[in-house]
Scaffold this active site. Structure first.
Site, PDB file in Angstrom:
ATOM      1  N   LYS A  47       0.888  -2.015   0.139  1.00  0.00           N
ATOM      2  CA  LYS A  47       0.057   0.196  -0.405  1.00  0.00           C
ATOM      3  C   LYS A  47       0.784   0.886   0.307  1.00  0.00           C
ATOM      4  O   LYS A  47       0.488   2.084  -1.021  1.00  0.00           O
ATOM      5  CB  LYS A  47      -1.099   0.060   0.865  1.00  0.00           C
ATOM      6  CG  LYS A  47      -2.429  -0.445   1.315  1.00  0.00           C
ATOM      7  CD  LYS A  47      -1.980  -1.914   1.045  1.00  0.00           C
ATOM      8  CE  LYS A  47      -2.843  -2.879  -0.590  1.00  0.00           C
ATOM      9  NZ  LYS A  47      -3.080  -4.316   0.057  1.00  0.00           N
ATOM     10  N   GLY A  90      -0.367 -14.476 -14.087  1.00  0.00           N
ATOM     11  CA  GLY A  90      -0.957 -14.361 -12.649  1.00  0.00           C
ATOM     12  C   GLY A  90      -1.645 -13.303 -11.997  1.00  0.00           C
ATOM     13  O   GLY A  90      -1.202 -12.601 -11.889  1.00  0.00           O
ATOM     14  N   HIS A 148     -24.595  14.449   1.013  1.00  0.00           N
ATOM     15  CA  HIS A 148     -24.002  15.123   0.119  1.00  0.00           C
ATOM     16  C   HIS A 148     -22.931  15.716   0.120  1.00  0.00           C
ATOM     17  O   HIS A 148     -22.783  16.925   1.037  1.00  0.00           O
ATOM     18  CB  HIS A 148     -25.221  15.296  -0.809  1.00  0.00           C
ATOM     19  CG  HIS A 148     -24.605  16.234  -2.092  1.00  0.00           C
ATOM     20  ND1 HIS A 148     -24.580  15.394  -2.954  1.00  0.00           N
ATOM     21  CD2 HIS A 148     -24.790  17.076  -2.225  1.00  0.00           C
ATOM     22  CE1 HIS A 148     -24.592  15.660  -4.583  1.00  0.00           C
ATOM     23  NE2 HIS A 148     -24.736  17.081  -3.520  1.00  0.00           N
ATOM     24  N   ASP A 152      -3.428 -17.738   7.699  1.00  0.00           N
ATOM     25  CA  ASP A 152      -3.671 -18.550   6.412  1.00  0.00           C
ATOM     26  C   ASP A 152      -3.397 -19.810   6.538  1.00  0.00           C
ATOM     27  O   ASP A 152      -2.982 -20.453   5.316  1.00  0.00           O
ATOM     28  CB  ASP A 152      -2.240 -17.296   5.881  1.00  0.00           C
ATOM     29  CG  ASP A 152      -2.525 -16.058   5.041  1.00  0.00           C
ATOM     30  OD1 ASP A 152      -3.715 -15.812   5.337  1.00  0.00           O
ATOM     31  OD2 ASP A 152      -1.765 -15.474   4.324  1.00  0.00           O
TER      32      ASP A 152
HETATM   33  P1  FAD Z   1       2.412 -13.796   8.439  1.00  0.00           P
HETATM   34  O1  FAD Z   1       1.577 -12.710   8.320  1.00  0.00           O
HETATM   35  O2  FAD Z   1       2.434 -15.207   7.181  1.00  0.00           O
HETATM   36  O3  FAD Z   1       2.683 -13.977   9.882  1.00  0.00           O
HETATM   37  C1  FAD Z   1       3.420 -15.356  10.010  1.00  0.00           C
HETATM   38  C2  FAD Z   1       4.776 -15.165  11.435  1.00  0.00           C
HETATM   39  O4  FAD Z   1       5.500 -16.078  11.215  1.00  0.00           O
HETATM   40  C3  FAD Z   1       5.456 -14.266  10.067  1.00  0.00           C
HETATM   41  O5  FAD Z   1       5.804 -13.497  10.030  1.00  0.00           O
HETATM   42  C4  FAD Z   1       6.564 -16.023  10.259  1.00  0.00           C
HETATM   43  O6  FAD Z   1       8.062 -15.364  10.314  1.00  0.00           O
HETATM   44  C5  FAD Z   1       6.352 -16.855  11.463  1.00  0.00           C
HETATM   45  N1  FAD Z   1       6.984 -17.410  11.580  1.00  0.00           N
HETATM   46  C6  FAD Z   1       6.596 -18.854  10.329  1.00  0.00           C
HETATM   47  N2  FAD Z   1       6.779 -19.877  10.906  1.00  0.00           N
HETATM   48  C7  FAD Z   1       7.037 -19.797  12.308  1.00  0.00           C
HETATM   49  C8  FAD Z   1       7.923 -20.831  13.062  1.00  0.00           C
HETATM   50  N3  FAD Z   1       8.291 -21.767  13.161  1.00  0.00           N
HETATM   51  N4  FAD Z   1       8.636 -19.758  14.306  1.00  0.00           N
HETATM   52  C9  FAD Z   1       8.751 -18.802  14.336  1.00  0.00           C
HETATM   53  N5  FAD Z   1       7.402 -17.233  13.234  1.00  0.00           N
HETATM   54  C10 FAD Z   1       7.305 -18.041  12.204  1.00  0.00           C
HETATM   55  N6  FAD Z   1      -3.954  -9.048   3.169  1.00  0.00           N
HETATM   56  C11 FAD Z   1      -5.439  -8.383   3.451  1.00  0.00           C
HETATM   57  O7  FAD Z   1      -6.217  -8.374   4.081  1.00  0.00           O
HETATM   58  N7  FAD Z   1      -4.725  -7.082   2.926  1.00  0.00           N
HETATM   59  C12 FAD Z   1      -3.696  -6.309   2.134  1.00  0.00           C
HETATM   60  O8  FAD Z   1      -3.754  -5.327   1.772  1.00  0.00           O
HETATM   61  C13 FAD Z   1      -2.967  -7.178   2.174  1.00  0.00           C
HETATM   62  N8  FAD Z   1      -1.861  -7.563   0.845  1.00  0.00           N
HETATM   63  C14 FAD Z   1      -1.345  -8.356   1.042  1.00  0.00           C
HETATM   64  C15 FAD Z   1      -0.214  -7.521  -0.134  1.00  0.00           C
HETATM   65  C16 FAD Z   1       0.803  -9.112  -0.228  1.00  0.00           C
HETATM   66  C17 FAD Z   1       2.345  -8.401  -1.026  1.00  0.00           C
HETATM   67  C18 FAD Z   1       1.351  -9.890   0.144  1.00  0.00           C
HETATM   68  C19 FAD Z   1       1.777 -11.566  -0.026  1.00  0.00           C
HETATM   69  C20 FAD Z   1      -0.198 -10.184   1.021  1.00  0.00           C
HETATM   70  C21 FAD Z   1      -1.391  -9.871   1.153  1.00  0.00           C
HETATM   71  N9  FAD Z   1      -2.137 -10.069   2.158  1.00  0.00           N
HETATM   72  C22 FAD Z   1      -2.746  -8.678   2.283  1.00  0.00           C
HETATM   73  C23 FAD Z   1      -2.228 -10.994   2.734  1.00  0.00           C
HETATM   74  C24 FAD Z   1      -2.095 -11.099   4.479  1.00  0.00           C
HETATM   75  O9  FAD Z   1      -0.515 -10.480   4.224  1.00  0.00           O
HETATM   76  C25 FAD Z   1      -1.686 -12.019   4.806  1.00  0.00           C
HETATM   77  O10 FAD Z   1      -3.304 -12.939   4.617  1.00  0.00           O
HETATM   78  C26 FAD Z   1      -1.820 -12.406   6.148  1.00  0.00           C
HETATM   79  O11 FAD Z   1      -0.393 -11.353   6.475  1.00  0.00           O
HETATM   80  C27 FAD Z   1      -1.770 -13.555   7.156  1.00  0.00           C
HETATM   81  O12 FAD Z   1      -1.128 -13.345   8.644  1.00  0.00           O
HETATM   82  P2  FAD Z   1      -0.873 -14.814   9.300  1.00  0.00           P
HETATM   83  O13 FAD Z   1      -0.763 -13.960  10.761  1.00  0.00           O
HETATM   84  O14 FAD Z   1      -1.834 -16.014   9.288  1.00  0.00           O
HETATM   85  O15 FAD Z   1       0.433 -15.372   8.620  1.00  0.00           O
HETATM   86  P1  NAI Z   2      -4.744 -14.849  -6.824  1.00  0.00           P
HETATM   87  O1  NAI Z   2      -5.214 -16.048  -6.017  1.00  0.00           O
HETATM   88  O2  NAI Z   2      -5.150 -13.798  -6.511  1.00  0.00           O
HETATM   89  O3  NAI Z   2      -4.397 -15.068  -8.432  1.00  0.00           O
HETATM   90  C1  NAI Z   2      -3.757 -16.027  -8.537  1.00  0.00           C
HETATM   91  C2  NAI Z   2      -3.910 -16.008  -9.952  1.00  0.00           C
HETATM   92  O4  NAI Z   2      -2.457 -16.522 -10.556  1.00  0.00           O
HETATM   93  C3  NAI Z   2      -5.008 -15.977 -10.275  1.00  0.00           C
HETATM   94  O5  NAI Z   2      -5.858 -15.487 -11.768  1.00  0.00           O
HETATM   95  C4  NAI Z   2      -5.228 -17.867 -10.544  1.00  0.00           C
HETATM   96  O6  NAI Z   2      -5.858 -18.101 -11.980  1.00  0.00           O
HETATM   97  C5  NAI Z   2      -3.531 -17.649 -12.128  1.00  0.00           C
HETATM   98  N1  NAI Z   2      -2.935 -18.391 -12.123  1.00  0.00           N
HETATM   99  C6  NAI Z   2      -3.132 -20.144 -10.788  1.00  0.00           C
HETATM  100  N2  NAI Z   2      -1.588 -20.298 -11.775  1.00  0.00           N
HETATM  101  C7  NAI Z   2      -2.022 -20.567 -12.875  1.00  0.00           C
HETATM  102  C8  NAI Z   2      -0.538 -20.077 -14.052  1.00  0.00           C
HETATM  103  N3  NAI Z   2      -0.084 -21.489 -13.794  1.00  0.00           N
HETATM  104  N4  NAI Z   2      -0.185 -19.603 -14.763  1.00  0.00           N
HETATM  105  C9  NAI Z   2      -1.262 -18.480 -15.225  1.00  0.00           C
HETATM  106  N5  NAI Z   2      -2.093 -17.950 -14.182  1.00  0.00           N
HETATM  107  C10 NAI Z   2      -2.653 -18.914 -13.305  1.00  0.00           C
HETATM  108  O7  NAI Z   2      -2.888 -14.616  -5.661  1.00  0.00           O
HETATM  109  P2  NAI Z   2      -1.841 -13.772  -6.007  1.00  0.00           P
HETATM  110  O8  NAI Z   2      -2.572 -12.730  -6.328  1.00  0.00           O
HETATM  111  O9  NAI Z   2      -0.539 -14.640  -5.540  1.00  0.00           O
HETATM  112  O10 NAI Z   2      -2.176 -13.159  -4.315  1.00  0.00           O
HETATM  113  C11 NAI Z   2      -1.791 -14.103  -3.211  1.00  0.00           C
HETATM  114  C12 NAI Z   2      -3.050 -13.969  -1.521  1.00  0.00           C
HETATM  115  O11 NAI Z   2      -2.541 -13.075  -1.375  1.00  0.00           O
HETATM  116  C13 NAI Z   2      -4.432 -13.778  -2.362  1.00  0.00           C
HETATM  117  O12 NAI Z   2      -5.803 -15.159  -3.045  1.00  0.00           O
HETATM  118  C14 NAI Z   2      -4.553 -12.487  -1.144  1.00  0.00           C
HETATM  119  O13 NAI Z   2      -5.202 -13.990   0.128  1.00  0.00           O
HETATM  120  C15 NAI Z   2      -3.270 -12.232  -0.762  1.00  0.00           C
HETATM  121  N6  NAI Z   2      -3.669 -10.676  -0.850  1.00  0.00           N
HETATM  122  C16 NAI Z   2      -4.340 -10.692  -0.715  1.00  0.00           C
HETATM  123  C17 NAI Z   2      -4.434  -8.729  -1.132  1.00  0.00           C
HETATM  124  C18 NAI Z   2      -5.269  -7.393  -0.486  1.00  0.00           C
HETATM  125  O14 NAI Z   2      -6.626  -7.751   0.597  1.00  0.00           O
HETATM  126  N7  NAI Z   2      -5.827  -6.488  -1.107  1.00  0.00           N
HETATM  127  C19 NAI Z   2      -3.437  -8.319  -1.921  1.00  0.00           C
HETATM  128  C20 NAI Z   2      -2.369  -8.648  -1.927  1.00  0.00           C
HETATM  129  C21 NAI Z   2      -2.300 -10.737  -2.031  1.00  0.00           C
END
Ligand code: FAD
Ligand code: NAI
Length: 465
Positions: A50, A180, A444, A312
């Site tokens: 973000k 993707g 509004h 997750d």
């Molecule tokens: P995580 O945030 O993955 O945290 C898990 C933690 O556990 C990590 O710090 C890891 O190092 C630690 N860990 C793992 N194994 C061990 C171990 N054995 N011992 C000690 N520590 C360990 N979601 C949204 O809702 N809004 C968004 O805008 C959004 N944007 C995203 C953008 C990107 C690029 C990505 C990749 C994801 C995004 N997500 C977003 C998804 C969101 O980040 C995840 O759904 C969320 O972080 C999950 O939270 P969690 O607590 O389950 O795990």
């Molecule tokens: P995604 O599931 O949103 O999208 C993956 C895309 O890749 C799908 O459209 C799928 O059809 C395509 N795909 C899969 N295999 C493929 C292949 N072999 N060739 C071509 N296309 C293929 O997953 P993404 O974007 O990687 O994000 C992962 C997760 O992280 C999301 O599902 C979401 O839960 C979380 N996330 C959430 C955000 C938010 O809430 N704003 C922002 C970023 C991530």
């Protein structure tokens, strides 16, 4: 036992569970393998993406919309190093905030890899290889997820990258191939397209963000085409990716036809998978299904009753707010309360511009379930506030029950949709009808009026269309 509760993983699931449990009087330890708290969301997910989305949007607006507003600028240039530095400062501020909250709530933080010794003991292996065991009555696994990779896509983290590397690039890609066109593809694709990269999407499905209501993907594609003219290869399956040094080759197939694409970077974002490496959860006998930890739906307990799993690493949407809600739920269950999460109303947001947001059932799902529904759509181009700001792309679509008028799904693409969706979530939580929203006063000129007008449109009574 040393602690009432130990939590493995400090993402939005883990650290929020820790705070709620401490508020409820538990002694709590949290174990994080990295040196900073906050997990994927804070360090390589929600917050850094973000931050870059906002920076790139400032540049895009300065270049393309300032003149229309009567603001003159000189030559504009992106300093990618400063953009990434600012992103790191943002992360650090929030890291500091979480550290403060841990201290405030008297939560003990252990830095190191957590691994089960038995159902009450966790071994913590620190970066200097020293080990320490701690014991707890209850344990929450909140270890999150990592990017999915495929055997024929050799992610080298230099030219063939995941979202993690895409958040810290030292140059702006000239030609970025994105495998993707889901949420990460749409968001990080927007970041780099806004600051000058030529973007190519290769997507397995037939549209962008294909799991959301189809109207959203269609409209997002239209606005992306207008703003950045990306190349789209839908219904294409990637078969080979190769790094030739300064060039990446991507080969994809569709209906027997092969295309070869060339770029300087390839971002692989084809989903994420649960992360449990080094945890010894299988060794302890914790049950898994397709990589996800199996839990009791109501309590989030694993098959070992004092061990819970959230976020997750378990079934359901991989979203930060869903992980946090599950963290709160488990802390409250351990404290003897009876909390509940309404998974049907967890909102989904894509932070492109215009933003996309949704809650509840899509039109496709309503058809599948055979529920009779009404559709009301209101375009932002007909909204005074949107015209004033120049953000006229998008629409709000409301789906309601034909018989009862209850709102069943709200899907929006447009300015501030990420915040607007909250009204729909609250309304649906209270099982509001379209009429309830229509009879509620909306200020509004605001974007919120678009939701009310879309509710009116379900009964053909919208005022401004
Ligand atoms: P995580 O945030 O993955 O945290 C898990 C933690 O556990 C990590 O710090 C890891 O190092 C630690 N860990 C793992 N194994 C061990 C171990 N054995 N011992 C000690 N520590 C360990 N979601 C949204 O809702 N809004 C968004 O805008 C959004 N944007 C995203 C953008 C990107 C690029 C990505 C990749 C994801 C995004 N997500 C977003 C998804 C969101 O980040 C995840 O759904 C969320 O972080 C999950 O939270 P969690 O607590 O389950 O795990
Ligand atoms: P995604 O599931 O949103 O999208 C993956 C895309 O890749 C799908 O459209 C799928 O059809 C395509 N795909 C899969 N295999 C493929 C292949 N072999 N060739 C071509 N296309 C293929 O997953 P993404 O974007 O990687 O994000 C992962 C997760 O992280 C999301 O599902 C979401 O839960 C979380 N996330 C959430 C955000 C938010 O809430 N704003 C922002 C970023 C991530």
């Amino acid at each position: 036992m040393q602690y009432n509760l130990a939590i493995i993983g400090s993402g939005p699931g883990g650290y929020v569970a820790a705070i709620r449990a401490a508020q409820l009087g538990q002694t709590v330890a949290i174990i994080e393998k990295y040196s900073t708290l906050g997990g994927t969301c804070l360090n390589v997910g929600c917050i850094p993406s973000k931050s870059l989305l906002d920076s790139s949007e400032h540049f895009f607006n300065a270049k393309h919309t300032f003149a229309e507003h009567g603001i003159k600028t000189g030559t504009l240039e992106v300093d990618i190093f400063q953009m990434i530095t600012r992103k790191n400062v943002v992360i650090k501020k929030i890291n500091d905030g979480i550290n403060y909250l841990m201290k405030k709530n008297k939560i003990t933080v252990y830095n190191g890899l957590g691994s089960f010794v038995d159902k009450n003991t966790i071994k913590i292996t620190k970066t200097d290889a020293t080990e320490e065991n701690i014991t707890a009555e209850n344990i929450i696994i909140a270890t999150g997820s990592k990017p999915t990779v495929l055997p024929f896509i050799p992610v080298d983290k230099k030219r063939i990258i995941t979202s993690t590397e895409a958040l810290s690039l030292s140059e702006i890609p000239k030609n970025l191939i994105i495998i993707g066109a889901g949420v990460i593809g749409a968001e990080l694709g927007s970041v780099y397209a806004r600051i000058g990269s030529k973007i190519t999407f290769v997507e397995f499905a037939d549209s962008m963000i294909s799991t959301m209501d189809k109207t959203m993907g269609k409209e997002l594609q239209r606005t992306m085409k207008k703003d950045f003219a990306p190349n789209f290869y839908f219904n294409h399956k990637v078969t080979k990716v190769e790094n030739l040094g300064n060039e990446v080759i991507v080969i994809a197939e569709s209906s027997g036809q092969t295309v070869e694409l060339k770029g300087d970077y390839c971002l692989v974002c084809i989903g994420r998978k649960p992360y449990t490496d080094g945890l010894n959860a299988e060794g302890l006998g914790i049950e898994f299904d397709k990589g996800k930890i199996v839990i009791n739906e109501a309590t989030m307990q694993t098959n070992i009753p004092n061990i819970y799993a959230i976020g997750d690493v378990v079934r359901g949407a991989m979203l930060a707010h869903k992980a946090s809600e599950e963290g709160v739920l488990v802390a409250e269950i351990i404290a003897g309360q009876k909390p509940y999460i309404n998974y049907d109303l967890v909102p989904n947001v894509v932070y492109t511009w215009p933003e996309v947001a949704s809650v509840g059932l899509t039109e496709e799902q309503l058809k599948e379930k055979g529920i009779a529904y009404k559709v009301g759509s209101f375009p932002f181009v007909a909204l005074g506030r949107a015209v004033a700001s120049g953000d006229t792309d998008g629409l709000i679509k409301v789906l309601s029950n034909s018989m009862t008028d209850e709102i069943l799904g709200v899907h929006m693409i447009g300015a501030r949709a990420a915040d607007l969706i909250a009204e729909a979530v609250s309304a649906m939580e209270f099982r509001a009808s379209c009429e309830d929203i229509i009879r509620t006063s909306h200020a509004h000129p605001t974007y919120t009026e678009a939701f009310r007008e879309a509710c009116m449109a379900t009964n053909n009574t919208a005022i401004h269309i």
